[in-house]
Design a protein around this motif. Structure first.
Motif, mmCIF file in Angstrom:
data_model
loop_
_atom_site.group_PDB
_atom_site.id
_atom_site.type_symbol
_atom_site.label_atom_id
_atom_site.label_comp_id
_atom_site.label_asym_id
_atom_site.label_seq_id
_atom_site.Cartn_x
_atom_site.Cartn_y
_atom_site.Cartn_z
ATOM 1 N N GLY A 105 -38.813 -65.618 -54.135
ATOM 2 C CA GLY A 105 -38.242 -65.606 -55.484
ATOM 3 C C GLY A 105 -39.061 -64.909 -56.551
ATOM 4 N N ALA A 106 -40.215 -64.316 -56.195
ATOM 5 C CA ALA A 106 -41.038 -63.646 -57.214
ATOM 6 C C ALA A 106 -40.806 -62.132 -57.153
ATOM 7 C CB ALA A 106 -42.511 -63.957 -56.995
ATOM 8 N N PRO A 107 -40.158 -61.570 -58.178
ATOM 9 C CA PRO A 107 -39.933 -60.122 -58.163
ATOM 10 C C PRO A 107 -41.235 -59.366 -58.414
ATOM 11 C CG PRO A 107 -39.239 -61.056 -60.260
ATOM 12 C CD PRO A 107 -39.697 -62.201 -59.418
ATOM 13 N N ASP A 108 -41.238 -58.053 -58.141
ATOM 14 C CA ASP A 108 -42.429 -57.242 -58.393
ATOM 15 C C ASP A 108 -42.602 -57.047 -59.897
ATOM 16 O OD1 ASP A 108 -42.608 -57.070 -55.703
ATOM 17 O OD2 ASP A 108 -42.273 -54.913 -55.548
ATOM 18 N N LEU A 109 -43.636 -57.655 -60.429
ATOM 19 C CA LEU A 109 -43.949 -57.510 -61.853
ATOM 20 C C LEU A 109 -45.387 -57.041 -61.952
ATOM 21 C CD1 LEU A 109 -42.575 -60.965 -63.051
ATOM 22 C CD2 LEU A 109 -41.518 -58.744 -63.491
ATOM 23 N N SER A 110 -45.852 -56.814 -63.163
ATOM 24 C CA SER A 110 -47.270 -56.562 -63.367
ATOM 25 C C SER A 110 -48.043 -57.757 -62.810
ATOM 26 C CB SER A 110 -47.527 -56.446 -64.868
ATOM 27 O OG SER A 110 -48.231 -55.298 -65.141
ATOM 28 N N LEU A 111 -49.135 -57.490 -62.122
ATOM 29 C CA LEU A 111 -49.867 -58.553 -61.414
ATOM 30 C C LEU A 111 -50.048 -59.835 -62.241
ATOM 31 C CD1 LEU A 111 -51.754 -59.407 -58.982
ATOM 32 C CD2 LEU A 111 -53.602 -58.412 -60.301
#
Ligand SMILES: [Zn+2]
Length: 512
Positions: free
Chosen positions: A81-87
């Protein structure tokens, strides 16, 4: 145990330099009880030895097992459930992940790793809530998974003793949160944190109980500079020396971490570690995207290693590590897939190709990655980030028989010009479907594409079934908190990079 003769149309033995790889045509490896006795022409070895078994044929390519030098979990963050975002923002979404059975989760990615030719993994476990016994339980289950499937493991539980939410003291951050979030955030912190001394007790227990196993080694993993106090870093170094185990530390993954380092100690993160005495061949820096020219020199001079996590750095907007500058100065670099590659899986062959192609700067000089260089990163250099450094990574007498066999047809059919070097063909064209047999310590843990010890389909179905249940109260609570806390994390980093540079990320990471 037994002996075998592993034969191939080609045997890739080892990389001698960035342009020279030792390959034996119509070659073979003779191994007994997991140790390589002789490597040479098939004809000669077949005449000389009486193996219990012959593995491979004149239609195969034989090479050392690959090493994934930076790995964490099975189900990927996206699956959870965690999309690719800034770290730094992505961390807030990672908080919401479900609790997954650590044994089944570890096997899930182990299947993918082995199918892409990985025989050794650097497993850096994290995110298990305390108390100590619970973390020890999860660690033991992850280790048991690798033991059951037969893979070679270098295991660490990541040590983190500060700044869990953002790049500042947890109390300071929580104090500024609105009253409806602050107590819940504090509760979460308390659950996650264990006393500093407990981290070392965990290491000692794991080391005592597992380090003697043939395919398990336990080492240390400082989480990152911002997550570790000077006290914990100093203690980690003491334990590393005392137990003679290497360390793997995330470092300078994002530009935010570079700025943090300057604010913390007035110098760079690498210099700070050097001042504390941590640099050296026993330390591998995971990511290393934001090293300065001076840092790279320091890494080269001290023999400090770097693990290049190219996919992860792209997905989490961390930047592109200056691999060509590392290579030019002679820094030894390994490859890690981190949580997942760009296909959201653990395909080491694809990760190698990404590394090969990501750094092809315009120009004509010999400054960009070569196939031999990338192969060495994924084998010998990876091996040296683990305690198995002298035993694996090349096919030579005396080394351990961690060997993969690929079907040459998958690489060369329907046509491959004779003058294409074997190493070029393998690094550019090898696919997981071509990986037929994987030996660890001489034992086939994958044979003709089938796992020999476990039933993959049954285990993945068991994992699926374990998650076909409603979210627990705790899981629901974490999801809600993650949504509520997200804007506050984002706010913390507003302006954090001001005054840095407006150049592109690529230029930033190559020039500094
Ligand atoms: Zn990582």
């Amino acid at each position: 145990m037994a002996s075998s003769l592993v034969r191939g149309k080609y045997v890739i033995c080892k990389v001698n330099s960035r342009t020279d790889t030792q390959v034996i045509e119509d070659g073979a490896v003779f191994q007994r009880d997991g140790t390589i006795i002789e490597v040479g022409k098939h004809q000669d070895l077949a005449a000389k030895h009486q193996p219990d078994e012959v593995i491979g044929s004149a239609e195969h390519v034989v090479m050392p097992g690959l090493v994934n030098s930076h790995h964490h979990i099975g189900l990927t963050p996206l699956q959870l459930g965690a999309p690719d975002l800034s770290l730094e923002l992505w961390r807030a979404r990672r908080m919401a992940a479900r609790d997954v059975n650590p044994y089944l989760d570890t096997l899930y990615s182990a299947f993918e790793l082995i199918e892409s030719g990985v025989t050794t993994v650097q497993h850096l476990q994290a995110r298990v809530s305390g108390p100590l016994e619970r973390i020890y339980g999860a660690a033991s289950e992850a280790i048991r998974a690798y033991q059951d499937i037969g893979m070679r493991l270098s295991y660490s539980y990541i040590l983190m003793d500060q700044n869990r939410f953002v790049h500042e003291e947890d109390d300071d951050f929580v104090k500024r949160l609105p009253p409806d979030i602050a107590p819940e955030a504090m509760k979460l912190l308390r659950a996650a944190a264990i006393p500093l001394e407990d981290n070392f007790a965990l290491f000692e227990d794991l080391h005592k109980n597992f380090n003697h196993e043939e395919r398990v080694r336990v080492q240390l993993a400082p989480a990152n500079q911002h997550w570790c106090s000077d006290k914990s870093l100093t203690m980690l170094k003491e334990y590393s020396d005392k137990y003679r185990v290497p360390m793997h530390m995330h470092l300078l993954e994002s530009a935010y971490q570079k700025v943090y380092a300057k604010r913390r100690s007035g110098t760079t993160a690498v210099q700070h570690l050097h001042d504390l005495g941590l640099l050296g061949p026993d330390l591998t820096l995971g990511h290393g995207v934001w090293l300065t020219e001076g840092d790279i020199d320091l890494a080269a001079e001290t023999g400090t290693r770097i693990c290049h996590n190219a996919s992860s750095n792209l997905r989490l907007r961390s930047g592109i590590a200056p691999l060509n500058a590392f290579e030019k100065r002679g820094v030894r670099v390994a490859i890690g897939i981190d949580e997942a590659g760009i296909n959201d899986d653990r395909d080491m062959l694809q990760e190698m190709r990404l590394v090969l192609n990501l750094h092809r700067e315009p120009g004509m000089d010999d400054t960009v990655p070569t196939t031999s260089q990338v192969f060495r990163m994924a084998t010998e250099h990876g091996a040296h980030t683990t305690p198995y450094g002298n035993d694996i990574g090349t096919l030579e007498p005396g080394k351990t028989a961690d060997i993969i066999l690929m079907n040459w047809k998958h690489i060369a059919y329907p046509y491959l010009e004779q003058n294409v070097p074997v190493i070029d063909a393998v690094v550019h064209r090898a696919r997981t479907q071509g990986v037929e047999t994987v030996l660890v310590g001489g034992e086939a843990i994958l044979r003709d594409g089938r796992f020999t010890r476990l039933n993959k389909e049954d285990i993945i179905e068991e994992l699926a079934a374990s998650l076909r249940v409603p979210l627990s109260a705790g899981e629901k609570h974490r999801q809600q908190l993650s949504i509520k806390i997200f804007p506050h994390l984002k706010q913390f980093y507003d302006g954090y990079l001001d005054g840095q540079t407006h150049e592109s990320f690529y230029q930033m990471s190559s020039k500094h």
